[in-house]
Write an enzyme that holds these catalytic residues in place. Structure first.
Site, PDB file in Angstrom:
ATOM      1  N   SER A  38      -5.110  11.950  -3.100  1.00 16.85           N
ATOM      2  CA  SER A  38      -4.815  10.575  -3.485  1.00 16.85           C
ATOM      3  C   SER A  38      -4.235  10.549  -4.888  1.00 16.85           C
ATOM      4  CB  SER A  38      -6.112   9.757  -3.449  1.00 16.85           C
ATOM      5  OG  SER A  38      -5.985   8.571  -4.188  1.00 16.85           O
ATOM      6  N   GLU A  95      -5.690  12.789   2.625  1.00 19.38           N
ATOM      7  CA  GLU A  95      -5.938  12.798   1.185  1.00 19.38           C
ATOM      8  C   GLU A  95      -7.416  13.086   0.937  1.00 19.38           C
ATOM      9  OE1 GLU A  95      -4.552   9.119  -0.414  1.00 19.38           O
ATOM     10  OE2 GLU A  95      -2.446   9.651  -0.166  1.00 19.38           O
ATOM     11  N   CYS A 121       0.827  -1.203   0.000  1.00 22.36           N
ATOM     12  CA  CYS A 121       0.000   0.000   0.000  1.00 22.36           C
ATOM     13  C   CYS A 121       0.869   1.263   0.000  1.00 22.36           C
ATOM     14  CB  CYS A 121      -0.952  -0.013   1.195  1.00 22.36           C
ATOM     15  SG  CYS A 121      -2.362   1.114   0.991  1.00 22.36           S
ATOM     16  N   ASP A 122       0.222   2.400  -0.232  1.00 26.45           N
ATOM     17  CA  ASP A 122       0.896   3.647  -0.598  1.00 26.45           C
ATOM     18  C   ASP A 122       2.071   4.036   0.291  1.00 26.45           C
ATOM     19  OD1 ASP A 122      -1.166   3.684  -2.391  1.00 26.45           O
ATOM     20  OD2 ASP A 122      -2.064   5.556  -1.697  1.00 26.45           O
ATOM     21  N   LYS A 123       1.874   4.052   1.612  1.00 29.85           N
ATOM     22  CA  LYS A 123       2.912   4.568   2.500  1.00 29.85           C
ATOM     23  C   LYS A 123       4.014   3.553   2.753  1.00 29.85           C
ATOM     24  CE  LYS A 123       0.503   8.185   2.500  1.00 29.85           C
ATOM     25  NZ  LYS A 123      -0.582   7.607   1.687  1.00 29.85           N
TER      26      LYS A 123
END
EC number: 4.2.1.9
Length: 560
Positions: free
Chosen positions: A474, A448, A125-127
């Site tokens: 996002s 976001e 995932c993103d982080k």
């Protein structure tokens, strides 16, 4: 393979005084032979809370096999993840960006405490991606990042759908544009299984940037999560790490200023997320490379946008993978003189050496254009400044017909208030929405705004209003939006004193963000401005507010 590769772990395992340490390690499976091998930490972000990470432990086992095959002794350990998609639009989103710091801190703690000779971090995932890279920079032992891989598209009524499809469906359903039955079908089919969100959103943007930085194996960025190729990527990463240890290559030798310029170029060509600006600056600070908004501005002005990828375009990451992937794009850019080919990578070879024998992009494909047929002659990430953002702000203009707007300000003190206004039809064409006190400290955590921007698109207002915030967006956001405004409202930035009805301008063609009032009036309002109390007085977010720096500094908490 010998003890000379145990430059860090020898202090844990060698000599009579370390007999108690060895006794503990024997209990987790170490043999006499293992004490003479390099110890490898495998940082797994596995979790059952998100499809982005639900398969990561299977990948970690493949990394483990590769390490064993090459002569190392692997140790899998866990770190956290959160799900940006599940946190989006509510209080949980405050914890997203702080999770990046916890990931970095926890990997640093474990692999430095255990004195691992090398580290492989696996993120989904993103982080996860920036958090893992920040940790690898701090440890500065031979290291490789492995991306968990992109999700396959969902299918609804014969159309590809993904996470952004259902976010935008919320606005469409509220506006009466789709039926409840269609709304439910999109929800049920948008996310078909394991892997990170499928467009050129934040996770895929950062995986692409990391491959361009040279910190993952060639081809890693665009492989689907559920594929034999991704499993093999993990196995080969395990083997490659032992080669790095033998050569003594660490992140400090790979992550040079030129490597970051390569990453920025690839992000711009692909039409990547605004979050790349925040995260690349944070990673650069951890490794001691001077990277600023001015570098993004300089490179963006000379780098065309070539890839027709979601959210502003048509295609998903799996489509890019089918026509040659990120490494195919990089090979084209190298031929065009747009990359530094002499940058070192985790293969032990340079970018140019890695790409030499890799296939070109598939002929006649329509996903990545040639420079002469660019979607836009300059990069889609635009750095803006002006009396509303003296230290800078970031906009993304890919897929937009209109890149400037001047209109009356509609001011909101939080994302939640703005979302409610959109859903009750209080936002009109021509308005410029301002959402403030959502910055690193004010939010806290720079939430976001995908719920807000998707609602605008679903309502048919995506091209007709502007939106600016000291928060973030996002990677799935599209529209005339500006984020990362610095200084943030919490610190008394000019965004804090804008009033409803003030005329506000966003002009991406002129890199301008301003409120149309005199400097005298701005100064007068700032003198009467009073800071707000922190929204959290205890717990991790209270601690975060005391440590976090501005968005222009990557919102890092490291005391640099």
């Amino acid at each position: 393979m010998g003890d000379n590769l145990k430059k860090r772990s020898s202090m844990t395992t060698d000599g009579d005084n370390r007999a108690p340490n060895r006794a503990m390690l024997r209990a987790v499976g170490f043999t006499d032979e293992d004490f003479h091998k390099p110890m490898i930490g495998i940082a797994s972000t596995w979790s059952e809370i998100t499809p982005c990470n639900i398969h990561i432990n299977k990948l970690a086992e493949k990394v483990k096999e590769g390490v064993r095959e090459a002569g190392g002794v692997p140790q899998i350990y866990g770190t956290i993840t959160v799900s940006d998609g599940i946190m989006m639009g509510h209080e949980g989103m405050h914890f997203s960006l702080p999770s990046r710091e916890v990931i970095a801190d926890s990997i640093e703690i474990v692999s430095n405490a255990m004195r691992h000779d090398g580290v492989i971090a696996i993120g989904g995932c993103d982080k996860n991606m920036p958090g893992c890279l920040m940790a690898l920079c701090r440890i500065d032992a031979p290291s490789i990042f492995v991306y968990g891989g992109t999700i396959l598209p969902g299918n609804c009524d014969g159309q590809d759908v993904d996470i952004v499809s259902i976010f935008e469906a919320v606005g469409k359903f509220n506006a009466g544009k789709i039926s409840r039955e269609e709304f439910i079908r999109i929800e049920q089919n948008a996310i078909p299984g394991a892997g990170s969100c499928g467009g050129m959103y934040t996770a895929n943007t950062m995986s692409s940037a990391i491959e361009a930085l040279g910190m993952s194996l060639p081809g890693s960025a665009s492989m689907p999560a559920v594929s034999s190729r991704k499993a093999n990527d993990c196995y080969e990463a395990g083997k490659a790490l032992i080669n790095l240890i033998q050569k003594g290559i660490t992140p400090k030798q790979i992550l040079t200023k030129k490597a970051f310029e390569n990453a920025i170029t690839v992000v711009l060509v692909l039409g990547g997320s605004t979050n790349a600006v925040l995260h690349l600056i944070a990673i650069a600070k951890e490794i001691g490379v001077g990277l600023t908004l001015d570098d993004f501005d300089r490179i963006s002005k000379k780098t065309p946008h070539l890839a027709d990828l979601k959210p502003g375009g048509k295609y998903a990451m799996t489509d890019l993978d089918k026509v040659g992937g990120v490494h195919g794009v990089m090979k084209y850019l190298l031929k065009e003189g747009m990359l530094h080919g002499d940058c070192l990578t985790v293969t032990g070879k340079t970018i140019a050496e890695n790409l030499k024998d890799m296939p070109d992009l598939v002929p006649n494909q329509t996903i990545v254009r040639k420079k002469s047929e660019a979607l836009h002659p300059s990069g889609p990430l635009v750095i803006l400044k002006g009396n509303l953002a003296p230290d800078g702000a970031v906009a993304k203009i890919s897929g937009l017909k209109k890149i400037s707007i001047t209109g009356p300000a509609k001011v909101f003190e939080s994302e939640d208030d703005c979302f409610n206004a959109i859903m009750t039809d209080k936002i009109k064409p021509g308005d410029v929405i301002i959402i403030r006190y959502e910055g690193p400290k004010g939010g806290p955590g720079m939430r976001e705004m995908l719920a807000v921007t998707s609602a605008l698109v679903g309502k048919g207002l995506g091209e007709d209003v502007g939106l600016m915030t000291d928060g973030r967006f996002s990677g799935g956001t599209h529209g005339l939006v500006v984020g990362h405004i610095s200084p943030e409202a919490f610190d008394g930035g000019p965004i804090a004193i804008v009033q409803n009805g003030d005329k506000v301008t966003i002009d991406s063609s002129k890199n301008l963000l301003q409120v149309e009032i005199s400097q005298e009036e701005i100064d007068k309002r700032l003198k009467s401005w009073k800071p707000i109390e922190p929204r959290y007085k205890t717990g991790v977010l209270a601690k975060y507010v005391k440590l976090v720096q501005s968005a222009t500094n990557g919102a890092i908490t490291n005391l640099l």
